[in-house]
Motif scaffolding. Structure first.
Motif, mmCIF file in Angstrom:
data_model
loop_
_atom_site.group_PDB
_atom_site.id
_atom_site.type_symbol
_atom_site.label_atom_id
_atom_site.label_comp_id
_atom_site.label_asym_id
_atom_site.label_seq_id
_atom_site.Cartn_x
_atom_site.Cartn_y
_atom_site.Cartn_z
ATOM 1 N N THR A 47 0.834 -1.187 0.000
ATOM 2 C CA THR A 47 0.000 0.000 0.000
ATOM 3 C C THR A 47 0.873 1.242 0.000
ATOM 4 O O THR A 47 1.770 1.390 0.814
ATOM 5 C CB THR A 47 -0.922 0.012 1.224
ATOM 6 O OG1 THR A 47 -1.758 -1.128 1.174
ATOM 7 C CG2 THR A 47 -1.768 1.266 1.248
ATOM 8 N N THR A 49 0.841 5.216 0.485
ATOM 9 C CA THR A 49 0.038 6.289 1.044
ATOM 10 C C THR A 49 0.561 7.622 0.543
ATOM 11 O O THR A 49 1.734 7.943 0.732
ATOM 12 C CB THR A 49 0.087 6.248 2.575
ATOM 13 O OG1 THR A 49 -0.379 4.975 3.022
ATOM 14 C CG2 THR A 49 -0.783 7.344 3.165
ATOM 15 N N THR A 51 1.653 11.442 0.321
ATOM 16 C CA THR A 51 2.155 12.361 1.334
ATOM 17 C C THR A 51 1.933 13.790 0.867
ATOM 18 O O THR A 51 1.552 14.058 -0.277
ATOM 19 C CB THR A 51 3.653 12.139 1.592
ATOM 20 O OG1 THR A 51 4.400 12.633 0.469
ATOM 21 C CG2 THR A 51 3.960 10.666 1.796
ATOM 22 N N SER A 77 -5.160 7.453 -2.889
ATOM 23 C CA SER A 77 -4.482 6.731 -3.960
ATOM 24 C C SER A 77 -5.238 5.465 -4.340
ATOM 25 O O SER A 77 -6.129 4.992 -3.615
ATOM 26 C CB SER A 77 -3.064 6.354 -3.524
ATOM 27 O OG SER A 77 -3.118 5.381 -2.490
ATOM 28 N N GLN A 80 -4.868 2.872 -1.699
ATOM 29 C CA GLN A 80 -5.789 3.055 -0.581
ATOM 30 C C GLN A 80 -7.201 2.612 -0.950
ATOM 31 O O GLN A 80 -7.918 2.033 -0.133
ATOM 32 C CB GLN A 80 -5.790 4.516 -0.140
ATOM 33 C CG GLN A 80 -4.519 4.935 0.589
ATOM 34 C CD GLN A 80 -4.518 6.410 0.928
ATOM 35 O OE1 GLN A 80 -4.775 7.251 0.077
ATOM 36 N NE2 GLN A 80 -4.227 6.725 2.173
ATOM 37 N N GLY A 571 -1.949 10.907 9.593
ATOM 38 C CA GLY A 571 -1.611 9.605 9.032
ATOM 39 C C GLY A 571 -0.211 9.231 9.457
ATOM 40 O O GLY A 571 0.722 10.033 9.315
ATOM 41 N N GLU A 573 2.652 5.785 9.906
ATOM 42 C CA GLU A 573 3.086 4.392 9.875
ATOM 43 C C GLU A 573 3.829 4.134 11.180
ATOM 44 O O GLU A 573 5.014 4.463 11.330
ATOM 45 C CB GLU A 573 3.990 4.140 8.676
ATOM 46 C CG GLU A 573 4.410 2.702 8.510
ATOM 47 C CD GLU A 573 5.292 2.488 7.291
ATOM 48 O OE1 GLU A 573 6.209 1.641 7.368
ATOM 49 O OE2 GLU A 573 5.076 3.185 6.279
ATOM 50 N N ARG A 579 -0.394 0.802 10.586
ATOM 51 C CA ARG A 579 -0.630 2.140 10.046
ATOM 52 C C ARG A 579 -1.994 2.630 10.512
ATOM 53 O O ARG A 579 -2.966 1.880 10.566
ATOM 54 C CB ARG A 579 -0.571 2.172 8.522
ATOM 55 C CG ARG A 579 -0.847 3.565 8.007
ATOM 56 C CD ARG A 579 -0.559 3.835 6.581
ATOM 57 N NE ARG A 579 -0.847 5.243 6.321
ATOM 58 C CZ ARG A 579 0.016 6.236 6.454
ATOM 59 N NH1 ARG A 579 1.255 5.969 6.835
ATOM 60 N NH2 ARG A 579 -0.339 7.487 6.216
ATOM 61 N N ASP A 581 -4.757 6.046 10.025
ATOM 62 C CA ASP A 581 -5.163 7.271 9.334
ATOM 63 C C ASP A 581 -6.433 7.795 9.990
ATOM 64 O O ASP A 581 -7.419 7.054 10.134
ATOM 65 C CB ASP A 581 -5.419 7.007 7.849
ATOM 66 C CG ASP A 581 -4.143 6.715 7.087
ATOM 67 O OD1 ASP A 581 -3.408 7.669 6.793
ATOM 68 O OD2 ASP A 581 -3.880 5.534 6.793
#
Length: 711
Positions: A47, A49, A51, A77, A80, A571, A573, A579, A581
């Protein structure tokens, strides 16, 4: 209704004209340099993510990142979308901060609410940067299968996209041709409620000049009520020619067909929602809702040097929509359902347009400067066929529905055609005052000529002209290389209702004017493994249509509404396995000057919350890679209470839904996913839309098993 041969011939002529016109643009003959092989794009199953440092196509014309832009921008994305398993793009959009859905057949199931403002004439929706003009609702299928990413710009965006975007703009960007070897993917899904989904995707380079992208999808499901089936299919194909490293052309063709659930809501019982009726559908047996949409676009991009980029696109959008339904239901004292509003409507909609912009990197007064200028032209028309005044009534048992047949009293005939011709000039500039401090300004002039043709009397009903100058001024200061603060002031405009549906009674009204002040903070941390944003804003919109206090039978344009709020996103990690969000919005939206006719008397609604606006919205998504090939995830969404009426007496309760997913990737080319949506089967009303005593109930629990194979 089926396409006539004459109309098909007209459409083909327009498309040929579009392709031919762009073939003679100067850019086509500008470069004859040897072709260089472009780098291949690698694909990973992990995945990705987005930024704050990724480039966004929606926030500005200058190719800036969200970190560099003085506005609130979310990017969702494709990775996601896959991980979260949204089955519609509307579901995916509402994962962004502060966005809620107002799905209804009358708006194509696509209307949104953002920052206290609602519907397609205040929250614009784009497909790859181009919008369907006129605010009639969006019916082109945004199947997540064919989407590369979704960008959400919150707050006034008229300086970029014209009137109709005071609340924000959503840009759905499809997958596109890429360099590299051809890669294919096949998806199949089975689920409860007789759900079947299918997707096929393919793309890559054909040789050193040509590349392509093809996406095909189809869906069928049943909402669990009578007449509850929905089905759709979509095909998107794109072919790209790289004439040189500096010049490329892309031709895109998309078709979509859709038959959504023929459900117009559940009537209140003595002013309250009885969820025991939520599984009943009170439409007629021979009801129908059909959307047929197509898009054709030819796009050119030319970069003669590292400091200059020119983009131009010509496009055609066609949309045919057919409705035949009993749309209004009311609970009677005798305990029956009174059906009315027997409505048959046809939309025959076409739009052709051109957008060209150029951006230049350089210096101004010795300071780094980037500027973009552009022009937009489009012509949109809507032929409206209906059976107004939508007469006919019937009574049905609320629990044992005899659907009956459609009643057509007036007969269905073409009634009017609205045509809007629009042109716009726009510019944007970013000046670096220091290496840390930038100032960004934008300006747009829109001119709209609207004509309504009465097809019954065969005469022009009215002609109106609207103009608007929208602008914004913002600044960004980098406190640290990873921390920026920004501020922005913007002025924008919204139409009075939908321009392509505008009636003679509203022809003399001006565009609604809006202005916004926004300040915010953005930061990345932990080597870009984490990021957070915080924004505060205040928006006012005036020139609302309201009742004349001296004569409630008449309307005047004096109203105003406003909103102010805080938006926060996070968000991070936490580790290679975890992770999180999060996003949340706290909003205060109010009518500042608004009257409503009650029994022929004008009653002030000043201080009340606008209809269908939640003042609290939050999302949370957590994923856990608990084994090398296994990922478990959970998503929680909260939408606060909303009001179905301007008096704020009919309250739609807030609700929380929970989604769970378990994904297994036994091989790099194969993945399986088991997903459960609304796992606690929460019952809730999603919207009241155009009938304050008839609410559309949200979707209940469902489970789906999907398989994706890449080859």
């Amino acid at each position: 209704m089926p396409f006539s041969s004459a109309r098909t011939h007209r459409v083909l002529k327009r498309r040929v004209a579009i392709w031919t016109a762009l073939a003679f643009t100067p850019a086509l003959h500008a470069q004859t340099a040897p072709v260089a092989t472009l780098p291949a794009i690698s694909v990973s199953g992990d995945t990705v993510t987005p930024t704050l440092l990724d480039h966004a196509a929606t926030g500005t014309l200058l190719g800036l990142t969200p970190f560099e832009t003085p506005a609130s921008i979310d990017i969702i994305s494709n990775e996601q979308l896959r991980a979260r398993g949204a089955t519609t793009v509307t579901d995916a959009i509402t994962q962004a901060a502060g966005i809620s859905a107002m799905r209804h057949p009358g708006n194509g199931g696509s209307s949104l609410s953002s920052r206290g403002f609602t519907d397609s004439n205040s929250v614009a929706q784009l497909y790859d940067g181009v919008r369907q003009y006129g605010g009639v609702g969006q019916t082109f299928i945004y199947d997540p299968w064919a989407v590369d990413r979704i960008e959400v710009l919150r707050g006034p965006a008229s300086v970029l996209y014209g009137e109709g975007a005071i609340g924000g703009v959503v840009n759905v960007i499809p997958k596109k041709p890429t360099r590299g070897p051809i890669e294919n993917e096949l998806m199949t899904t089975l689920g409860t409620h007789d759900t079947q989904r299918f997707g096929f995707g393919s793309g890559g380079a054909l040789d050193d000049k040509w590349s392509y992208r093809l996406d095909v999808s189809g869906n069928h499901t049943n909402s669990g009520i009578s007449l509850g089936d929905s089905r759709d299919a979509a095909v998107t194909a794109a072919l790209r020619l790289d004439v040189s490293p500096e010049l490329n052309f892309t031709l895109t063709q998309a078709y979509a067909w859709q038959e959504p659930t023929r459900y117009f809501g559940t009537p209140l019982v003595d002013g309250t929602m009885d969820y025991g009726l939520a599984k009943q559908n009170y439409n007629v047996a021979d009801s129908k809702i059909i959307y047929r949409d197509s898009r054709t676009e030819l796009k050119a991009e030319w970069s003669p040097n590292a400091a200059t980029t020119v983009r131009s696109r010509l496009y055609y959008i066609g949309s045919n929509r057919d409705y035949r339904d009993a749309e209004n239901y009311a609970w009677t004292p005798a305990g029956q359902i009174l059906r009315s509003g027997y409505t048959e409507i046809g939309h025959d909609r076409e739009q052709t347009g051109m957008v060209t912009d150029a951006s230049f990197d350089g210096h101004l007064f010795g300071l780094a400067n980037k500027v973009a200028v552009g022009v937009e032209l489009n012509r949109a028309s809507l032929k409206h066929t209906n059976n107004s005044p939508y007469s006919g009534t019937s009574l049905v048992d609320p629990y044992d529905v005899d659907h009956g047949r459609f009643i057509n009293v007036a007969g269905t005939t073409p009634r009017y055609r609205n045509t809007a011709s629009q042109y716009a000039l726009f510019a944007e500039d970013r000046l670096m005052l220091t290496s840390r401090w930038s100032v960004l300004g934008g300006l747009r002039y829109d001119h709209i000529d609207l004509k309504r043709r009465d097809l019954v009397a065969d005469e022009t009903a009215f002609r109106s002209t609207y103009t608007n100058v929208g602008w914004r001024l913002g600044t960004v200061y980098d406190v640290l290389p990873t921390l920026s603060v920004y501020g922005q002031y913007a002025q924008a405009a919204d139409p009075i209702g939908s321009l392509l549906l505008l009636s003679p009674a509203n022809k003399d009204y001006e565009l609604s004017q809006g202005k916004q002040i926004e300040i915010g903070v953005k930061q990345t941390f932990w080597d870009n493994k984490g990021q957070w944003t915080l924004a505060a804003y205040h928006i006012t919109k005036n020139n609302l249509v309201t009742r004349d206090p001296n004569d409630p039978a008449l309307r005047i344009q004096v109203g105003e509404q406003s909103s102010r709020g805080l938006e926060a996103t996070l968000g991070v990690e936490l580790s290679p396995a975890w992770r999180v969000d999060l996003n949340a919005v706290a909003l205060r939206a109010r009518y500042d000057d608004f009257n409503e006719s009650v029994g022929g008397v004008a009653v002030s609604r000043n201080g009340n919350v606008p209809t269908d606006v939640p003042e609290r919205v939050a999302n949370a998504w957590v994923s856990w890679k608990f084994a090398p090939q296994w990922t478990a995830s959970a998503g929680v969404r909260y939408v606060g209470k909303r009001y179905a009426d301007a008096a704020n007496r009919l309250e739609m309760a807030g609700y929380t839904t929970t989604n769970l997913a378990l994904q297994w990737e036994p091989r790099r080319d194969l993945s399986l996913a088991l997903r459960a949506f609304n796992v606690f089967d929460r019952q809730y009303a999603e919207t009241a839309y155009y009938n304050q005593t008839q609410w559309l109930v949200g979707e209940g629990r469902r489970v789906e098993l999907s398989a994706n194979y890449r080859f």
